[in-house]
Design a protein around this motif. Structure first.
Motif, PDB file in Angstrom:
ATOM      1  N   GLY A   1      -3.154 -27.909 -23.580  1.00 60.93           N
ATOM      2  CA  GLY A   1      -2.655 -28.233 -24.910  1.00 60.93           C
ATOM      3  C   GLY A   1      -2.339 -29.688 -25.149  1.00 60.93           C
ATOM      4  O   GLY A   1      -2.046 -30.080 -26.279  1.00 60.93           O
ATOM      5  N   TYR A   2      -2.380 -30.494 -24.105  1.00 57.02           N
ATOM      6  CA  TYR A   2      -2.123 -31.921 -24.297  1.00 57.02           C
ATOM      7  C   TYR A   2      -3.322 -32.594 -24.956  1.00 57.02           C
ATOM      8  O   TYR A   2      -4.478 -32.215 -24.715  1.00 57.02           O
ATOM      9  CB  TYR A   2      -1.841 -32.607 -22.957  1.00 57.02           C
ATOM     10  CG  TYR A   2      -0.518 -32.249 -22.334  1.00 57.02           C
ATOM     11  CD1 TYR A   2       0.678 -32.595 -22.950  1.00 57.02           C
ATOM     12  CD2 TYR A   2      -0.464 -31.567 -21.114  1.00 57.02           C
ATOM     13  CE1 TYR A   2       1.897 -32.260 -22.381  1.00 57.02           C
ATOM     14  CE2 TYR A   2       0.753 -31.239 -20.537  1.00 57.02           C
ATOM     15  CZ  TYR A   2       1.928 -31.589 -21.174  1.00 57.02           C
ATOM     16  OH  TYR A   2       3.129 -31.255 -20.610  1.00 57.02           O
ATOM     17  N   SER A   3      -3.060 -33.602 -25.757  1.00 59.71           N
ATOM     18  CA  SER A   3      -4.149 -34.447 -26.222  1.00 59.71           C
ATOM     19  C   SER A   3      -4.547 -35.386 -25.085  1.00 59.71           C
ATOM     20  O   SER A   3      -3.797 -35.570 -24.112  1.00 59.71           O
ATOM     21  CB  SER A   3      -3.705 -35.273 -27.434  1.00 59.71           C
ATOM     22  OG  SER A   3      -2.760 -36.253 -27.045  1.00 59.71           O
ATOM     23  N   GLY A   4      -5.717 -35.982 -25.214  1.00 57.90           N
ATOM     24  CA  GLY A   4      -6.135 -36.939 -24.202  1.00 57.90           C
ATOM     25  C   GLY A   4      -5.173 -38.094 -24.082  1.00 57.90           C
ATOM     26  O   GLY A   4      -4.875 -38.561 -22.972  1.00 57.90           O
ATOM     27  N   ALA A   5      -4.655 -38.570 -25.214  1.00 50.28           N
ATOM     28  CA  ALA A   5      -3.725 -39.701 -25.192  1.00 50.28           C
ATOM     29  C   ALA A   5      -2.413 -39.333 -24.518  1.00 50.28           C
ATOM     30  O   ALA A   5      -1.812 -40.150 -23.802  1.00 50.28           O
ATOM     31  CB  ALA A   5      -3.464 -40.203 -26.610  1.00 50.28           C
ATOM     32  N   GLN A   6      -1.931 -38.104 -24.734  1.00 50.72           N
ATOM     33  CA  GLN A   6      -0.714 -37.666 -24.048  1.00 50.72           C
ATOM     34  C   GLN A   6      -0.928 -37.622 -22.542  1.00 50.72           C
ATOM     35  O   GLN A   6      -0.076 -38.075 -21.764  1.00 50.72           O
ATOM     36  CB  GLN A   6      -0.291 -36.290 -24.558  1.00 50.72           C
ATOM     37  CG  GLN A   6       0.321 -36.294 -25.950  1.00 50.72           C
ATOM     38  CD  GLN A   6       0.607 -34.889 -26.445  1.00 50.72           C
ATOM     39  OE1 GLN A   6      -0.219 -33.982 -26.278  1.00 50.72           O
ATOM     40  NE2 GLN A   6       1.771 -34.694 -27.043  1.00 50.72           N
ATOM     41  N   ALA A   7      -2.053 -37.091 -22.117  1.00 51.17           N
ATOM     42  CA  ALA A   7      -2.348 -37.011 -20.686  1.00 51.17           C
ATOM     43  C   ALA A   7      -2.504 -38.405 -20.086  1.00 51.17           C
ATOM     44  O   ALA A   7      -2.040 -38.673 -18.964  1.00 51.17           O
ATOM     45  CB  ALA A   7      -3.606 -36.182 -20.458  1.00 51.17           C
TER      46      ALA A   7
ATOM     47  N   ILE B   1      -2.384 -22.264 -23.017  1.00 54.54           N
ATOM     48  CA  ILE B   1      -1.881 -23.365 -23.839  1.00 54.54           C
ATOM     49  C   ILE B   1      -0.353 -23.342 -23.785  1.00 54.54           C
ATOM     50  O   ILE B   1       0.286 -22.392 -24.247  1.00 54.54           O
ATOM     51  CB  ILE B   1      -2.362 -23.250 -25.294  1.00 54.54           C
ATOM     52  CG1 ILE B   1      -3.895 -23.281 -25.352  1.00 54.54           C
ATOM     53  CG2 ILE B   1      -1.776 -24.369 -26.136  1.00 54.54           C
ATOM     54  CD1 ILE B   1      -4.494 -24.567 -24.843  1.00 54.54           C
ATOM     55  N   ALA B   2       0.212 -24.353 -23.173  1.00 57.12           N
ATOM     56  CA  ALA B   2       1.656 -24.368 -22.927  1.00 57.12           C
ATOM     57  C   ALA B   2       2.388 -25.335 -23.838  1.00 57.12           C
ATOM     58  O   ALA B   2       3.609 -25.243 -23.971  1.00 57.12           O
ATOM     59  CB  ALA B   2       1.928 -24.724 -21.465  1.00 57.12           C
ATOM     60  N   VAL B   3       1.690 -26.277 -24.441  1.00 61.32           N
ATOM     61  CA  VAL B   3       2.336 -27.239 -25.324  1.00 61.32           C
ATOM     62  C   VAL B   3       1.571 -27.294 -26.635  1.00 61.32           C
ATOM     63  O   VAL B   3       0.344 -27.166 -26.677  1.00 61.32           O
ATOM     64  CB  VAL B   3       2.401 -28.652 -24.681  1.00 61.32           C
ATOM     65  CG1 VAL B   3       3.296 -28.643 -23.466  1.00 61.32           C
ATOM     66  CG2 VAL B   3       1.020 -29.168 -24.310  1.00 61.32           C
ATOM     67  N   ASP B   4       2.310 -27.446 -27.707  1.00 60.19           N
ATOM     68  CA  ASP B   4       1.731 -27.558 -29.036  1.00 60.19           C
ATOM     69  C   ASP B   4       2.514 -28.633 -29.766  1.00 60.19           C
ATOM     70  O   ASP B   4       3.626 -28.397 -30.233  1.00 60.19           O
ATOM     71  CB  ASP B   4       1.823 -26.228 -29.776  1.00 60.19           C
ATOM     72  CG  ASP B   4       1.189 -26.298 -31.161  1.00 60.19           C
ATOM     73  OD1 ASP B   4       0.460 -27.276 -31.417  1.00 60.19           O
ATOM     74  OD2 ASP B   4       1.442 -25.389 -31.966  1.00 60.19           O
ATOM     75  N   SER B   5       1.951 -29.811 -29.805  1.00 57.03           N
ATOM     76  CA  SER B   5       2.707 -30.936 -30.351  1.00 57.03           C
ATOM     77  C   SER B   5       1.764 -31.894 -31.055  1.00 57.03           C
ATOM     78  O   SER B   5       0.562 -31.911 -30.781  1.00 57.03           O
ATOM     79  CB  SER B   5       3.454 -31.670 -29.235  1.00 57.03           C
ATOM     80  OG  SER B   5       2.532 -32.211 -28.316  1.00 57.03           O
ATOM     81  N   PRO B   6       2.274 -32.694 -31.969  1.00 60.26           N
ATOM     82  CA  PRO B   6       1.425 -33.676 -32.639  1.00 60.26           C
ATOM     83  C   PRO B   6       0.988 -34.778 -31.685  1.00 60.26           C
ATOM     84  O   PRO B   6       1.553 -34.948 -30.596  1.00 60.26           O
ATOM     85  CB  PRO B   6       2.350 -34.232 -33.736  1.00 60.26           C
ATOM     86  CG  PRO B   6       3.732 -34.016 -33.208  1.00 60.26           C
ATOM     87  CD  PRO B   6       3.665 -32.739 -32.441  1.00 60.26           C
TER      88      PRO B   6
END
Length: 409
Positions: free
Chosen positions: A343-349, A395-400
C-alpha cells in the motif's frame, strides 16, 4: 555538567552567527580553543540553516538553496594539534533540542541536486518525523516506528591550502567533462553565499572565493553520513592545520545506509557532546590518509531483516562491469517495488529506505560481471507483517502521497 562551547540561536539566521561556517578553508578563524582531554557540548543548526519547515508542503524542499549548506559549528582548535597528528574525537552523547523534537527527510528535485533514484523520483518531496524519546514516526508514512541512531552526518578538520587546492583542481576537472549535466557532477566554490565565520577583509574574500563546498566526504572527513557514528563511537581525523580546526553539523536522528534520497536522513537541529585528544604524528604511525571510525556498541537491536539483492544490470537491462552503484540502485528499487505491494507509494518507500535503520552491503564484488549489493530492511519496524507468504501481501496502509512540489520551470 559539560560546558556548551558553541551556542546556536534558532530564532536567528545563520548569517547572524559568527561561530558557524559553510565552506572548508584553512583561513576560517577558530571560534574556540580547548585542551586535549576536554569534553564539551556543541550546538548545531539543521544542515539547511532553517530553510525547511514542519508543514505539509514540499515547496521549501524544492526551493532550498544548496549553495548555502552545510552550516557547521566551529572550527574548534585543540592545543598542541599539528599537521600529521590524529585528532581523536569521542562522541559521548547527542540529541535534539527540547523545543525542536522533529526532523525532516527530503527528496530533492532533479534540477536541484536530485538523489540516488532521481530518474524515478525527479520531483521534490518531503516527510516530517516526530520524535518521542528514542523513537520516531511520520504522519506521511504510516505503519512504521523505529529507534533513531542519532549521529553527525558531517564532521571533520580544516584542510591545508595544499589539500584544498587539490580538491578544487580535481573536482573542477570532473565538472569539465560534462559541465551542463543535471544534476551537476560536483559543486565548485561559490562566493556569493559563502558564510566565512569570523573571517574579515581580504581573508574573508579569499575564503569565499576558494572555499570548498561541504557536500561530499573528502580526506579530512566531512559529509561521510555514517549512521553508526553515534554516541559511544570514536573517530580519528587527520590534522592538516595547526589546531586541527574541528567542525561539525548536519545532525541526523536516523538514517539508512547510503542516505539515498540525498537529503536522505531525518535531518534535525540539536547538540553533540564530544571529547577530544591527540595522537602525535598519528598519520605516519598508522598510515592514515582518511579518517578511521570506531562504531559504538549502542545500536537498535533489530534482529530480523528482509534482504533485497541487486546486481550490475540497470533498469534498461544493460549489463555493467562490476558496478556497485548500479547494483545498489537495483537493490533499492527492488525493495521499493516490494513495499508498494503493501500500500505504500513509491515515494513513501523511497523515503523510508533513506530514514529507517536499514543496512547496505556490498555482498560480492569479484564475480564478473556482476556486483551483488544488498539492502537489509528490519521487519520489526512495521506495524504489520511484511514477510512473503502463500496468501500474498495484504494492503496494510492507505494514505495520501507524501507532500510533492513540481519544479518551478
Amino acid at each position: 555538567m559539560a560546558e556548551t562551547l558553541i551556542k546556536i540561536d534558532l530564532s536567528k539566521s545563520p548569517q547572524e552567527h559568527d561561530n558557524i561556517h559553510n565552506r572548508w578553508h584553512p583561513d576560517v578563524p577558530m571560534v574556540a580553543t580547548v585542551k586535549p582531554g576536554s569534553d564539551f557540548i556543541v550546538e548545531c543548526m539543521d544542515w539547511t540553516g532553517g530553510q525547511i519547515g514542519n508543514n505539509d508542503s514540499a515547496e521549501d524542499v524544492r526551493d532550498v538553496d544548496l549553495s548555502k549548506v552545510h552550516y557547521l559549528s566551529g572550527p574548534i582548535a585543540v592545543e598542541g594539534a599539528e599537521p600529521g597528528d590524529l585528532l581523536v574525537v569521542d562522541i559521548l552523547d547527542i540529541g535534539a533540542f527540547a523545543d525542536q523534537m522533529w526532523g525532516f527527510n527530503g527528496v530533492f528535485a532533479k534540477e536541484n541536486g536530485g538523489g540516488f533514484l532521481t530518474e524515478h523520483y525527479p520531483e521534490a518531496r518531503k516527510t516530517i518525523w516526530d520524535f518521542n524519546g528514542i523513537y520516531t514516526k511520520s504522519r506521511h508514512i504510516p505503519g512504521v516506528e523505529f529507534i533513531g541512531l542519532m549521529h553527525p552526518g558531517l564532521i571533520g578538520c580544516l584542510p591545508s591550502q595544499e589539500l584544498l587546492d587539490e580538491w578544487n583542481t580535481r573536482e573542477q576537472a570532473l565538472i569539465d567533462t560534462d559541465p551542463n549535466r543535471v544534476p551537476g557532477l560536483a559543486n565548485p566554490p561559490y562566493a556569493p553565499t559563502a558564510h566565512v565565520g569570523r573571517a574579515t577583509g581580504d581573508a574573508a574574500t579569499k575564503v569565499a572565493s576558494e572555499g570548498a563546498r561541504t557536500v561530499p566526504p573528502r580526506e579530512h572527513g566531512g559529509n561521510c553520513d555514517i549512521k553508526d557514528l553515534t554516541k559511544g563511537s570514536r573517530v580519528f581525523f587527520p590534522v592538516y592545520v595547526k589546531g586541527g580546526g574541528l567542525s561539525m553539523g548536519d545532525l541526523h536522528f536516523s538514517q539508512g545506509d547510503g542516505e539515498i534520497t540525498f537529503c536522505g536522513a531525518i535531518e534535525m537541529a540539536g547538540w553533540i557532546h564530544i571529547r577530544v585528544n591527540i595522537i602525535k604524528d598519528g598519520c605516519k604511525k598508522y598510515g592514515v590518509k582518511n579518517p578511521i571510525f570506531q562504531p559504538s556498541d549502542m545500536a537498535p537491536s533489530y534482529k530480523k531483516h528482509l534482504i533485497f539483492e541487486g546486481i550490475s544490470v540497470d533498469e534498461s537491462g544493460k549489463q555493467h562491469y562490476l558496478d556497485a552503484h548500479v547494483a545498489y540502485r537495483q537493490a533499492c528499487l527492488n525493495a521499493i517495488e516490494y513495499l508498494k505491494k503493501f500500500g505504500y507509494s513509491g515515494a513513501q518507500a523511497y523515503s523510508l529506505l533513506g530514514t529507517a535503520p536499514v543496512q547496505g552491503h556490498i555482498s560480492g564484488i569479484v564475480d564478473v560481471p556482476n556486483v551483488c549489493a544488498t539492502i537489509w530492511i528490519p521487519t520489526e519496524i512495521f506495524d504489520f507483517d511484511i514477510m512473503p507468504s502463500a496468501d500474498g501481501p495484504t494492503i496494510a496502509v492507505d494514505s495520501p502521497e507524501v507532500p510533492t512540489a513540481l519544479w518551478k520551470g
